[in-house]
Scaffold this motif. Sequence first.
Motif: not given
Length: 147
Positions: A87, A101, A133
């Motif tokens: 991510r 995010e 993550k």
Amino acid sequence: MKQKTVGLLAILLLLIACQKDNVPQLMGIEPPPVSPTIQKPENLLAKGTFQSAVHTTSGEIKVYRDENGKRALIFENFRTDSGPDLRIYMAEDKALTNFIEVSNKVNTMGNYSVALPDEADLSKHTYVLIWCKRFAVLFGSAELKPN
């Protein structure tokens, strides 16, 4: 002694878990570029250089704003290891304080751009993090400095 060994094994498993996975990377395929007019020097808001954490990560990151006020993260000469569930986050520090995010997709190499969410506050969210993550592992980070 037994607890020390178990602890070391747990750390080793975390590091191995975020090693290169077997998912083939789409090499040479980049998302559509941000409008060329966004990358004018006067539109540059901040920039930084990636530093490695648990995995080798390098390249430059820049934040630009277009004439409509939309912002984008521009990755230049970026490279990091592949891993499961990578991510792009922005946070106040490398420990994910007050993070948001930015994207659940990470190109592991090349030049590309990602739209910056409106809630990203460059006065607070000064770190761009490449984060696994699934295993809570920081691959690398860049501290943004105002232009």
